[in-house]
Motif scaffolding. Structure first.
Motif, PDB file in Angstrom:
ATOM      1  N   THR A   5      47.214  38.436  36.444  1.00 41.58           N
ATOM      2  CA  THR A   5      46.174  37.520  36.142  1.00 41.58           C
ATOM      3  C   THR A   5      46.512  36.461  35.488  1.00 41.58           C
ATOM      4  O   THR A   5      45.916  35.229  35.560  1.00 41.58           O
ATOM      5  CB  THR A   5      45.314  38.434  35.282  1.00 41.58           C
ATOM      6  N   ALA A   6      47.323  36.313  34.440  1.00 47.87           N
ATOM      7  CA  ALA A   6      47.615  34.935  33.753  1.00 47.87           C
ATOM      8  C   ALA A   6      48.147  33.962  34.812  1.00 47.87           C
ATOM      9  O   ALA A   6      47.920  33.042  34.572  1.00 47.87           O
ATOM     10  CB  ALA A   6      48.726  35.407  32.709  1.00 47.87           C
ATOM     11  N   ARG A  64      45.536  32.502  36.646  1.00 49.69           N
ATOM     12  CA  ARG A  64      44.685  31.686  35.767  1.00 49.69           C
ATOM     13  C   ARG A  64      45.334  30.261  35.788  1.00 49.69           C
ATOM     14  O   ARG A  64      44.649  29.206  35.822  1.00 49.69           O
ATOM     15  CB  ARG A  64      44.581  32.181  34.517  1.00 49.69           C
ATOM     16  N   GLN A  65      46.614  30.150  35.579  1.00 48.36           N
ATOM     17  CA  GLN A  65      47.468  28.979  35.769  1.00 48.36           C
ATOM     18  C   GLN A  65      47.306  28.058  36.908  1.00 48.36           C
ATOM     19  O   GLN A  65      46.924  27.032  37.111  1.00 48.36           O
ATOM     20  CB  GLN A  65      48.922  28.947  35.380  1.00 48.36           C
ATOM     21  N   LEU A 100      44.713  28.384  39.160  1.00 48.04           N
ATOM     22  CA  LEU A 100      43.201  28.013  39.340  1.00 48.04           C
ATOM     23  C   LEU A 100      43.007  26.818  38.397  1.00 48.04           C
ATOM     24  O   LEU A 100      42.303  25.708  38.836  1.00 48.04           O
ATOM     25  CB  LEU A 100      42.482  29.110  38.881  1.00 48.04           C
ATOM     26  N   ALA A 101      43.765  26.641  37.134  1.00 49.06           N
ATOM     27  CA  ALA A 101      43.455  25.533  36.183  1.00 49.06           C
ATOM     28  C   ALA A 101      44.141  24.400  36.900  1.00 49.06           C
ATOM     29  O   ALA A 101      43.361  23.362  36.921  1.00 49.06           O
ATOM     30  CB  ALA A 101      44.192  25.913  35.008  1.00 49.06           C
ATOM     31  N   GLU A 150      39.002  29.327  35.593  1.00 52.07           N
ATOM     32  CA  GLU A 150      39.678  30.143  35.279  1.00 52.07           C
ATOM     33  C   GLU A 150      39.225  31.706  35.249  1.00 52.07           C
ATOM     34  O   GLU A 150      39.929  32.766  35.277  1.00 52.07           O
ATOM     35  CB  GLU A 150      40.672  29.992  33.745  1.00 52.07           C
ATOM     36  N   ALA A 151      37.780  31.654  34.789  1.00 53.97           N
ATOM     37  CA  ALA A 151      37.262  33.052  34.954  1.00 53.97           C
ATOM     38  C   ALA A 151      37.397  33.974  36.492  1.00 53.97           C
ATOM     39  O   ALA A 151      37.040  35.093  36.280  1.00 53.97           O
ATOM     40  CB  ALA A 151      35.767  33.089  34.773  1.00 53.97           C
ATOM     41  N   ALA A 205      40.095  34.350  37.700  1.00 51.17           N
ATOM     42  CA  ALA A 205      41.375  34.898  37.874  1.00 51.17           C
ATOM     43  C   ALA A 205      41.525  36.523  38.109  1.00 51.17           C
ATOM     44  O   ALA A 205      42.133  36.809  38.903  1.00 51.17           O
ATOM     45  CB  ALA A 205      42.104  34.570  36.464  1.00 51.17           C
TER      46      ALA A 205
END
Length: 740
Positions: A187-188, A191-192, A194-195, A201-202, A204
């Motif tokens: 997930t982390a 998130r990166q 997506l950013a 980031e929600a 993810a």
């Protein structure tokens, strides 16, 4: 029925629903949602569709009824898949939400097993899952007008289960397979990515759940895989791709073409289709600025993102060809109709094949017996599959059959889309939370299963049901063919009726009273005046949506309790869609303010609020908020306690004083108020009106602002056909057996 006096209470003399009323000037900005009227998203913002867009894309029939069932229902399914909810249940006392999820996981597990065993191509009419060359050759052959080359068939029948002779002493209830958990590291990483692409980031958690452990790398390699997340639109995925790829990103990118082809089929599934004609997919790709739609389709097939199907001509019709016959055959192909080439997603293709195989198995393996009793009982004794049609009053017939079968010592279950009339919810039956459980072979320990509300079965839930039945089990599918179809893909009951592969027993029991007379006429396209001496039907004309909301609140809170004796908690409001100035949101806001005012301190809800809980796509359960704590919101759903985790409240819960007709299908209330504001005229159809009006048991109030659109919808508003493959698949299976 006499002319209305303008009074908003049921004391007003009833009038026919089709009587003219003052037209309403609809505000386009407040128009009721429609599956084809989606709010335009921001091309540069990536995120789940807003509630209006979700409603527009909900799993409606494609009938444009504007129910927007993709609102809470589709959102709930998306969230369930994205979060990998592990609330599967295998013990008695399981909640309906857990049962729904457990049943879906069980079907997923069965489909995965079928995928593993289907590595060879099968004959046309089934999944062409051989090499990419075989698939492309089939497409090109049909496009050129020639007959496609025969595809070899590999016989791989599923091992049959022995028909159970008696219920085991200890019923086996195997645990439902749980969804794989996604690690925090995955997930982390997502998130990166997506950013970097400018996406929220929600998302993810959803992306990781859909794409799996390699989600971050998959997005970097192919940004358009973001379209696999429910709610993401092509414009948003394009913006994400431009941010990640820069100058390399373009409308002709082959990765984009493949992802869009699959996305189009997913959108078609939301409208009830399990497949689309190849031309419709090409047109959709062209509309999304794909430079070469033909090449895009071929690429999507070669990448196995979509599957290609075509029915094969029978040998007795086609015969054998020689080289001299080819030109003549090609000319005949150009002149005569050919079976269309269809494209579909593997998920629904396998579900339809599994369903067809299972139904054929039940038809073949039953031991015919002579049962005394009415026509339905005699047919059930002699056949493995029986189709029963009728209105609300006819529901008593399969219930009586179930009781008679129990008296014979058989293992019997009566199930339905919604728990009522002594039936258990199908999801709870499949998960083991109700019924007789499973036998030692893993099948439901049943000799007879009667299913009410059969038109509400989509192809995946029907496949899960039939797969779970043992050889020799009798299946009776009962339902009203005039109601709205399944909220998910497929038209199982209608396909079976059209295929004529099983006895069809039409009930002769009419629905009683003025309400029964009114609804029965709507079913055949007639909106007739009915005498309603007990104020069973009352029409309340309104001029605009604001007045419609006001009159609705007055009816529910005051007029119906005072004049009819039905309290507000037993009155259900039904409207065309979630959005608009008289949709479910506006109506629920006004009804809450009048009936249960409060600050909404528990995620927008207060104890005593009526709610609509959607544990999975296409399933809506009404209930009442009891309390809230760290575990989430506690609901009372028909006497069953349901806990909705706080992180899922927003996606699976709505206020429930007002519902759409799709949400209300399968349930009934002592009184119903059907709200038809002027901007709802485009969303009406015969099956919508039939379903909405038929939810009332004792009293129906129609808040009428659509003028002549109502009788016109009843007379002419037929729902569009859904493209499915179940009928030809089942007919081919049974015909092959007859020939053998």
């Amino acid at each position: 029925m006499t002319e209305p006096s303008g009074d908003t209470t049921p004391e007003a003399a009833p009038t026919p629903p089709g009587e003219p009323a003052e037209p309403t000037a609809a505000d386009p900005a407040e128009a009721t949602e429609s599956p084809d009227a989606t709010a335009a998203p921001d091309p540069d913002a990536v995120g789940p569709a807003a509630e209006e867009a979700a409603g527009a894309e909900g799993p409606a029939d494609g009938d444009g009824d504007g129910d927007g069932d993709g609102g809470a229902e589709a959102d709930s399914g998306a969230t369930a898949a994205a979060e990998g909810d592990a609330a599967g249940a295998e013990a008695p006392g399981v909640s309906e939400a857990q049962a729904e999820l457990a049943a879906q996981r069980e079907l997923r597990a069965r489909i995965e097993q079928r995928k593993a065993g289907r590595s060879e191509p099968v004959e046309a009419g089934g999944k062409l899952s051989g090499t990419a060359a075989d698939l492309l050759a089939a497409v090109r052959a049909v496009e050129s007008g020639a007959r496609p080359a025969a595809v070899p068939r590999v016989e791989a029948p599923a091992p049959s289960r022995p028909a159970p002779a008696a219920a085991p002493e200890t019923t086996v209830r195997p645990p439902a397979p749980r969804a794989p958990l996604v690690t925090e590291e995955t997930t982390a990483a997502v998130r990166q990515v997506l950013a970097r692409g400018g996406a929220p980031e929600a998302l993810a958690g959803q992306v990781a759940a859909v794409l799996g452990e390699g989600a971050a790398r998959a997005l970097e390699d192919d940004p358009w895989q973001l379209l696999a997340v429910p709610g993401v639109r092509p414009e948003q995925a394009d913006g994400f791709g431009r941010a990640l790829l820069g100058a390399q990103c373009g409308p002709g990118d082959p990765r984009r073409a493949v992802a869009l082809a699959a996305w189009l089929l997913e959108q078609a599934a939301l409208k009830g289709h399990t497949a689309l004609e190849i031309g419709a997919v090409r047109d959709g790709l062209a509309g999304l600025s794909v430079p070469d739609p033909d090449k895009a389709v071929e690429l999507a097939v070669s990448e196995a993102a979509v599957l290609v199907f075509q029915e094969e001509e029978h040998e007795d019709e086609a015969g054998e060809e020689t080289e001299e016959d080819v030109p003549e055959a090609a000319g005949a192909a150009e002149q005569g109709p050919q079976a269309p080439v269809l494209l579909g997603l593997e998920r629904y293709a396998l579900a339809e094949e599994s369903l067809a195989d299972g139904l054929a198995r039940l038809i073949r393996t039953v031991e015919a017996a002579e049962w005394d009793g009415p026509e339905l009982a005699r047919a059930a004794g002699a056949h493995g599959l029986v189709l029963h049609t009728g209105g609300e009053a006819a529901r008593a017939e399969p219930a009586a059959l179930a009781e008679a079968a129990r008296a014979r010592g058989l293992r019997v279950a009566l199930a339905a889309h919604t728990a009522r009339d002594g039936a258990v919810p199908l999801a709870r039956l499949l998960s083991g939370g109700a019924g007789t459980g499973r036998d030692a072979e893993g099948a439901l320990a049943l000799d007879l299963l009667c299913v009410l509300d059969a038109p509400q079965l989509d192809v995946e839930s029907a496949a899960a049901l039939v797969e779970a039945l043992p050889d020799g089990c009798r299946l009776v599918l009962s339902g009203d063919p005039y109601v709205l179809g399944a909220p998910g893909p497929g038209r199982v009951f209608a396909d079976l009726l059209a295929a004529r592969v099983a006895p069809q027993i039409a009930s002769r029991t009419p629905d009683p009273g003025p309400l029964g007379e009114l609804v029965s006429g709507i079913g055949i396209g007639e909106l007739s005046q009915v005498e309603a001496p007990g104020k069973e039907v009352v029409i309340v004309p309104v001029r605009d949506a604001g007045e419609a909301v006001h009159r609705t609140v007055q009816l529910v809170a005051d007029s119906i309790p005072r004049a009819i004796g039905v309290p507000a908690e037993q009155t259900q409001v039904i409207t065309v869609g979630h959005g608009g100035s008289a949709g479910t949101r506006a109506l629920n806001t006004a009804l809450k303010q009048r009936l249960n005012p409060g600050p909404g301190r528990f995620g927008g809800y207060d104890p005593g609020d009526r709610v609509a809980h959607s544990p999975a796509p296409g399933r809506t359960v009404t209930g009442t908020v009891v309390s809230a704590d760290a575990a989430g919101l506690h609901l009372d759903c028909g006497g069953e306690e349901v806990v909705v985790p706080k992180e899922r409240v927003e996606s699976v819960l709505r206020h429930g004083w007002a519902l759409t007709a799709h949400q209300a299908a399968g349930a009934r209330w002592p009184a119903a108020v059907v709200v038809l504001p002027g901007d709802a005229a485009g969303g009406l159809s015969r099956d919508w009106v039939y379903t909405a009006f038929g939810r009332a048991e004792r009293h129906l109030s129609v808040v009428h602002g659509v003028d002549q659109a109502l009788p016109r919808a009843v007379a002419e508003g037929l729902p569009p056909e859904r493209t499915t493959r179940l009928r030809p698949l089942l007919e081919a299976l049974l015909q092959d057996e007859d020939e053998v």
